[in-house]
Design a protein around this motif. Structure first.
Motif, PDB file in Angstrom:
ATOM      1  N   SER A  44      11.008  24.124   0.989  1.00 14.66           N
ATOM      2  CA  SER A  44      11.934  25.223   1.234  1.00 14.66           C
ATOM      3  C   SER A  44      13.340  24.681   1.393  1.00 14.66           C
ATOM      4  O   SER A  44      13.576  23.806   2.234  1.00 14.66           O
ATOM      5  N   PHE A  45      14.267  25.177   0.596  1.00 12.88           N
ATOM      6  CA  PHE A  45      15.656  24.745   0.721  1.00 12.88           C
ATOM      7  C   PHE A  45      16.219  25.116   2.094  1.00 12.88           C
ATOM      8  O   PHE A  45      17.101  24.440   2.621  1.00 12.88           O
ATOM      9  N   GLN A  46      15.701  26.208   2.674  1.00 15.21           N
ATOM     10  CA  GLN A  46      16.229  26.686   3.954  1.00 15.21           C
ATOM     11  C   GLN A  46      15.778  25.802   5.108  1.00 15.21           C
ATOM     12  O   GLN A  46      16.569  25.460   5.990  1.00 15.21           O
ATOM     13  N   THR A  47      14.495  25.414   5.116  1.00 16.65           N
ATOM     14  CA  THR A  47      13.934  24.721   6.280  1.00 16.65           C
ATOM     15  C   THR A  47      13.545  23.275   6.012  1.00 16.65           C
ATOM     16  O   THR A  47      13.355  22.505   6.953  1.00 16.65           O
ATOM     17  N   GLY A  48      13.392  22.907   4.733  1.00 17.81           N
ATOM     18  CA  GLY A  48      12.920  21.571   4.402  1.00 17.81           C
ATOM     19  C   GLY A  48      11.428  21.396   4.563  1.00 17.81           C
ATOM     20  O   GLY A  48      10.897  20.292   4.370  1.00 17.81           O
ATOM     21  N   VAL A  49      10.706  22.462   4.904  1.00 20.02           N
ATOM     22  CA  VAL A  49       9.258  22.362   5.100  1.00 20.02           C
ATOM     23  C   VAL A  49       8.565  22.269   3.738  1.00 20.02           C
ATOM     24  O   VAL A  49       8.859  23.065   2.844  1.00 20.02           O
ATOM     25  N   PRO A  50       7.672  21.291   3.539  1.00 21.56           N
ATOM     26  CA  PRO A  50       6.994  21.147   2.256  1.00 21.56           C
ATOM     27  C   PRO A  50       6.090  22.335   1.968  1.00 21.56           C
ATOM     28  O   PRO A  50       5.575  22.984   2.880  1.00 21.56           O
ATOM     29  N   VAL A 105       0.841  -1.201   0.000  1.00 24.89           N
ATOM     30  CA  VAL A 105       0.000   0.000   0.000  1.00 24.89           C
ATOM     31  C   VAL A 105       0.875   1.250   0.000  1.00 24.89           C
ATOM     32  O   VAL A 105       1.982   1.252   0.549  1.00 24.89           O
ATOM     33  N   PRO A 106       0.389   2.339  -0.599  1.00 26.18           N
ATOM     34  CA  PRO A 106       1.155   3.590  -0.612  1.00 26.18           C
ATOM     35  C   PRO A 106       1.107   4.277   0.747  1.00 26.18           C
ATOM     36  O   PRO A 106       0.092   4.228   1.456  1.00 26.18           O
ATOM     37  N   ILE A 107       2.202   4.894   1.119  1.00 26.11           N
ATOM     38  CA  ILE A 107       2.254   5.746   2.307  1.00 26.11           C
ATOM     39  C   ILE A 107       3.046   6.998   1.944  1.00 26.11           C
ATOM     40  O   ILE A 107       3.702   7.070   0.901  1.00 26.11           O
ATOM     41  N   LEU A 108       2.975   7.974   2.841  1.00 26.73           N
ATOM     42  CA  LEU A 108       3.695   9.232   2.670  1.00 26.73           C
ATOM     43  C   LEU A 108       4.432   9.497   3.974  1.00 26.73           C
ATOM     44  O   LEU A 108       3.895   9.274   5.060  1.00 26.73           O
ATOM     45  N   THR A 109       5.684   9.942   3.876  1.00 26.73           N
ATOM     46  CA  THR A 109       6.433  10.231   5.098  1.00 26.73           C
ATOM     47  C   THR A 109       7.312  11.459   4.925  1.00 26.73           C
ATOM     48  O   THR A 109       7.796  11.743   3.822  1.00 26.73           O
ATOM     49  N   ASN A 110       7.464  12.193   6.035  1.00 29.75           N
ATOM     50  CA  ASN A 110       8.431  13.287   6.105  1.00 29.75           C
ATOM     51  C   ASN A 110       9.632  12.902   6.941  1.00 29.75           C
ATOM     52  O   ASN A 110      10.470  13.738   7.257  1.00 29.75           O
ATOM     53  N   GLY A 111       9.702  11.657   7.351  1.00 30.51           N
ATOM     54  CA  GLY A 111      10.746  11.266   8.274  1.00 30.51           C
ATOM     55  C   GLY A 111      10.343  11.602   9.690  1.00 30.51           C
ATOM     56  O   GLY A 111       9.165  11.591  10.052  1.00 30.51           O
ATOM     57  N   ALA A 112      11.299  11.965  10.522  1.00 32.67           N
ATOM     58  CA  ALA A 112      11.028  12.193  11.935  1.00 32.67           C
ATOM     59  C   ALA A 112      10.269  13.481  12.191  1.00 32.67           C
ATOM     60  O   ALA A 112       9.648  13.643  13.241  1.00 32.67           O
ATOM     61  N   SER A 113      10.307  14.444  11.272  1.00 34.58           N
ATOM     62  CA  SER A 113       9.654  15.730  11.506  1.00 34.58           C
ATOM     63  C   SER A 113       9.366  16.424  10.186  1.00 34.58           C
ATOM     64  O   SER A 113       9.972  16.117   9.157  1.00 34.58           O
ATOM     65  N   ILE A 114       8.429  17.380  10.262  1.00 32.55           N
ATOM     66  CA  ILE A 114       8.157  18.213   9.091  1.00 32.55           C
ATOM     67  C   ILE A 114       9.337  19.140   8.828  1.00 32.55           C
ATOM     68  O   ILE A 114       9.776  19.323   7.695  1.00 32.55           O
ATOM     69  N   TYR A 115       9.871  19.726   9.885  1.00 31.66           N
ATOM     70  CA  TYR A 115      11.016  20.622   9.744  1.00 31.66           C
ATOM     71  C   TYR A 115      12.273  19.806   9.457  1.00 31.66           C
ATOM     72  O   TYR A 115      12.509  18.764  10.061  1.00 31.66           O
ATOM     73  N   GLY A 116      13.091  20.287   8.538  1.00 28.26           N
ATOM     74  CA  GLY A 116      14.351  19.605   8.217  1.00 28.26           C
ATOM     75  C   GLY A 116      14.244  18.794   6.953  1.00 28.26           C
ATOM     76  O   GLY A 116      13.159  18.613   6.376  1.00 28.26           O
ATOM     77  N   LYS A 117      15.377  18.306   6.493  1.00 25.43           N
ATOM     78  CA  LYS A 117      15.444  17.564   5.235  1.00 25.43           C
ATOM     79  C   LYS A 117      16.162  16.249   5.456  1.00 25.43           C
ATOM     80  O   LYS A 117      16.936  16.099   6.397  1.00 25.43           O
ATOM     81  N   ARG A 118      15.886  15.315   4.551  1.00 23.69           N
ATOM     82  CA  ARG A 118      16.573  14.027   4.583  1.00 23.69           C
ATOM     83  C   ARG A 118      16.559  13.459   3.175  1.00 23.69           C
ATOM     84  O   ARG A 118      15.734  13.845   2.337  1.00 23.69           O
TER      85      ARG A 118
END
Length: 878
Positions: A123-129, A84-97
């Protein structure tokens, strides 16, 4: 657990790929198979691999006349309960990975993926979608803009539509609008933060923050929850986000209207937070995951719907009419591998793939797609990111496996899928590998039993059906598709064989060399081992040797005889002819046979064969001849044009050249010429290193296609530059210059020929400094002049033509080299006296034709071309 039946996917060709398991099939298509690949160019290859149930990964390459190669990677996902499909931001919305880091994050929580790819802009600065994000039904990030989005239901099915989300906070004193949830705070909106954002708000500057506790539930689409105001404060910078609490925040520099919204709140007050999907589209009530997209739509209701942009690597997601979801990427900004596409091309490609809805995801350096290859547990990046490595991004789509790795066999991968088998012939099937229900590695069971699942629709004439033994030995009968399955407990797999009564064609091969035989021209009493291969649908068939019938038909005197297993022996009748024939089913292949007359040279396939290998400390070559033997005194080996000493074993045919101790690491060219006892010769050259290692000698050859060849030949004093220090590679070479170059090539001292008398009527026109060079080349019979109405002339200032070059080069080479018929469209332009030289030059790869099918024998040769041609045979000379 029930057994799963195979899935079949047609590629609109005669080929079918099995996707029951992770069987990988690679097909390279020629033009007739490219009816569905018009958008990106001509389809040149396609590889399809099943990563998990209903999850097929494709890699395709295309060739486009304007931009060159394009390379795409995508997954076609059929909704099912196992994946099944899922969506993830990793551990947090803020930041990038990165994509691999996001996959590792899922693994830490016991979630294992079949596929993953990058998703929304950020955002390249914050990683926030940039857009709205719904995970497990919870709104983890939202913006106030109206943007298209994709939603995934719990069963894996998907849909697209606009997803504006309205959020308000209400008290008895009134209500206020909350524009953003879990976005980076700016002075133009009211923000609500949950623990999904991070441990703190990461807010810059001073702001007013309201702590809300005693939450009655999660914030979901179309939800209403209550909370209690616990504290209101003005803080400088970021503030923590406590567990099970919310932070309502506004920047101190925001408008008074925004700050006044908080006036309805007092500590201890109970508030209601209402969230609704603003369009009223009931489908969003069923969405477990949803993602808005700043990149916009590409296709809506089967119609193109995009705002175009320049070419770049791209990521996209589409939905077909049957519900299949396409997770799509195309690489770019990598010359020779993939150029990239505009949005228009991306939209048209997805439409071509059958999508009726599609939207553009974050592309450029963010484009990445990976997966877990079947039978493995490692997540592998499948594309080539344009940054040279993975870019850290905001969020990602994954296809989650609902079955955890167990190592218990569940999927059996059987060999020989789609193999055509001549009716009555046998094949040994194997279980090549096994996967568990997660498509992870599993041990192949030893107790699997093979059985006939479906026989051919058309039975054999004798009415006997296909026989399958438990160990996988199958004798196929009839005409049509035969399905054979294997099972062991819950583990199951199936393969399809094509029973064929009559092949499309049969080819005959030399069993010793593996080369196809079109005709046989042999000496009296010779023997050759022949083999046959039958083909159907372009594929080699499985045919028992006993199913081939060999025969010989003589035209006059007996031409020979052949055994049941293909050993053909000629008679002792010089000049006798006939045919060798072999048949399988109703298909027959015939090749002409002729016994040579005394002294006749052999056809090309009977010329000596040179198989060389460059080693770390030596060069070795295997020398073979079907026509005679090769002795040491008939071998000519040169290194950079200088004869070299070698070791040769005439019994094994192995030649060895040991590099000298002082051998430098520069590029070297090894040339080998051999002649067998029948007078047939062969020429081969080998590269020790890369010719591009040679340093440039002339300013005007930098970047020229012939730069490396010119530098090498200049280093070995075959060619020189002009008085101006340039080489002038694109200027035509004169006959005088050609004579000088040949003298240098042959390492001739022209002064040795000073007493030669030239017969040319224009000898006085030859420059004084070149006369002895011309005398030398004339004396050696390499250049003989041109006959005109007034006598024989040398024409020293005329440009050397391709035909003249071929004639001169042919005179440098040993006799007995193989020739081939000239098939050029301008063959008639070659005079009879130059045809043999042109045949040798083209057959030996010294002169090549042009893309339009011509040879252009009268065309002038440039100085660069002249050097390249001589480089081809460097070391050969009488």
């Amino acid at each position: 657990m029930s057994l799963k039946k195979p899935h079949f996917i047609s590629l609109k060709t005669n080929f079918i790929i099995k996707f029951t398991a992770a069987l990988t099939a690679l097909f390279v298509f020629s033009a007739p198979f490219c009816t569905y690949a018009d958008v990106l160019g001509t389809l040149t290859s396609q590889q399809a691999t099943q990563f998990a149930q209903g999850t097929v990964f494709y890699t395709s390459t295309f060739e486009d006349a304007s931009v060159g190669q394009q390379t795409e990677h995508y997954v076609a996902y059929t909704p099912n309960s196992d994946v099944v499909p899922i969506l993830t931001n990793g551990a947090s919305i803020y930041g990038k990975r990165t994509l691999t880091q996001a996959n590792s994050y899922l693994n830490d929580y016991g979630i294992y993926s079949a596929m993953g790819m990058n998703a929304d802009f950020f955002s390249f600065q914050t990683g926030v979608p940039m857009s709205n994000v719904v995970i497990d039904g919870r709104i983890v990030s939202k913006d106030s803009d109206w943007r298209p989005a994709i939603g995934f239901r719990e069963d894996g099915s998907a849909f697209m539509g606009m997803l504006p989300i309205a959020t308000t906070i209400t008290t008895e004193a009134g209500s206020a609008t909350i524009e953003c949830i879990n976005k980076y705070r700016q002075p133009y909106a009211l923000y609500l933060y949950t623990k999904d954002f991070a441990d703190n708000t990461h807010a810059p500057g001073t702001g007013i923050n309201v702590v809300l506790g005693s939450l009655s539930g999660d914030i979901t689409l179309n939800s209403s929850i209550t909370a209690v105001v616990e504290a209101i404060s003005e803080d400088d910078g970021s503030v923590p986000i406590p567990d099970d609490k919310l932070i309502l925040s506004v920047d101190s520099s925001a408008s008074q209207e925004l700050k006044d919204r908080l006036n309805i709140l007092q500590p201890g007050m109970t508030v209601t937070i209402n969230t609704s999907e603003a369009t009223g589209d009931a489908r969003w009530n069923t969405a477990k995951y949803a993602l808005g997209c700043l990149g916009g739509k590409l296709i809506t209701n089967g119609q193109l719907d995009y705002e175009d942009e320049s070419a770049a690597p791209r990521s996209a997601i589409g939905i077909r009419a049957d519900g299949t979801v396409i997770f799509y990427t195309i690489d770019g900004r990598q010359s020779g591998y993939s150029y990239g596409v505009r949005k228009e091309t991306l939209a048209r490609r997805l439409l071509e793939l059958g999508c009726v809805e599609a939207m553009n995801l974050d592309g450029g350096g963010s484009t990445s797609i990976g997966g877990v290859l079947p039978g493995t547990t490692d997540f592998t990046i499948m594309n080539s990111p344009s940054d040279g490595g993975l870019r850290s991004c905001a969020n990602f789509f994954f296809l989650k496996k609902n079955n955890a790795p167990s190592g218990i066999p569940y999927v059996l991968n059987l060999s020989d899928w789609g193999k055509p088998v001549l009716s009555g012939s046998s094949i040994q099937l194997r279980i090549e590998s096994a996967y568990d229900s997660s498509y992870g590695p599993a041990q192949v069971p030893s107790d699997a039993v093979f059985y006939l699942e479906q026989d051919a629709m058309t039975p054999s004439p004798d009415g006997v059906g296909t026989g399958v033994y438990e160990n996988g030995y199958v004798t196929v009968r009839g005409n049509g598709d035969v399905y054979v399955a294997a099972k062991s407990g819950d583990a199951y797999g199936s393969t399809m064989l094509r029973a064929v009564a009559t092949p499309d064609e049969i080819k005959i091969y030399n069993a010793s060399t593996g080369e196809e035989v079109q005709e046989l021209v042999m000496n009296p009493g010779d023997t050759i081992a022949l083999s046959a291969t039958a083909y159907w649908g372009g594929q080699a068939m499985v045919v028992d040797n006993s199913s081939f019938t060999w025969r010989v038909v003589s035209n006059d005197d007996s031409v020979g005889n052949i055994t049941d297993d293909g050993f053909f022996t000629t008679s002792d009748q010089n000049g006798a002819s006939g045919i060798v024939a072999v048949n399988a089913g109703l298909c027959t292949r015939e090749i002409p046979v002729r016994i040579r007359e005394t002294g006749e040279m052999p056809p090309p396939e009977y010329y000596p064969l040179i198989q060389g290998e460059i080693g770390e400390n030596s060069f070795t070559a295997r020398l073979t001849s079907q026509n005679g033997t090769i002795s040491a005194n008939e071998i000519h080996l040169t290194i950079d044009g200088t004869p070299a000493t070698y070791q040769y074993d005439a019994t094994s045919g192995i030649l060895t050249y040991l590099y000298p101790e002082n051998f430098d690491e520069n590029y070297h060219r090894i040339t080998l010429i051999v002649t067998d006892t029948a007078g047939a010769s062969a020429l081969a050259a080998f590269d020790l290193g890369n010719v591009s290692q040679n340093k440039n000698k002339f300013p005007d050859t930098v970047g020229h296609w012939a730069d490396s060849y010119i530098s090498y030949m200049a280093e070995h004093q075959v060619v020189n530059g002009s008085d101006d220090g340039m080489f002038h590679p694109n200027s035509s070479m004169t006959r005088t210059e050609f004579a000088i170059m040949l003298c240098n090539y042959l390492k001739i001292n022209p002064e040795d020929y000073a007493d030669t008398t030239l017969p040319f009527i224009d000898a006085g026109d030859i420059p004084w400094w070149a006369v002895n060079y011309v005398k030398a080349i004339y004396s050696l019979g390499i250049m003989q002049g041109q006959l005109n109405d007034y006598g024989v002339a040398f024409c020293p200032n005329d440009n050397i033509q391709r035909l003249e070059y071929a004639i001169s080069v042919e005179r440098l080479l040993p006799s007995g080299l193989a020739t081939a018929p000239i098939t050029a469209t301008d063959e008639a332009d070659i005079p009879f006296w130059g045809k043999e030289s042109m045949k040798i030059a083209t057959a030996q790869g010294i002169l090549n034709g042009y893309p339009d099918g011509t040879l252009r024998p009268r065309q002038s040769v440039t100085r660069a071309e002249a050097v390249k041609i001589l480089f081809t045979i460097f070391g050969a000379g009488k």
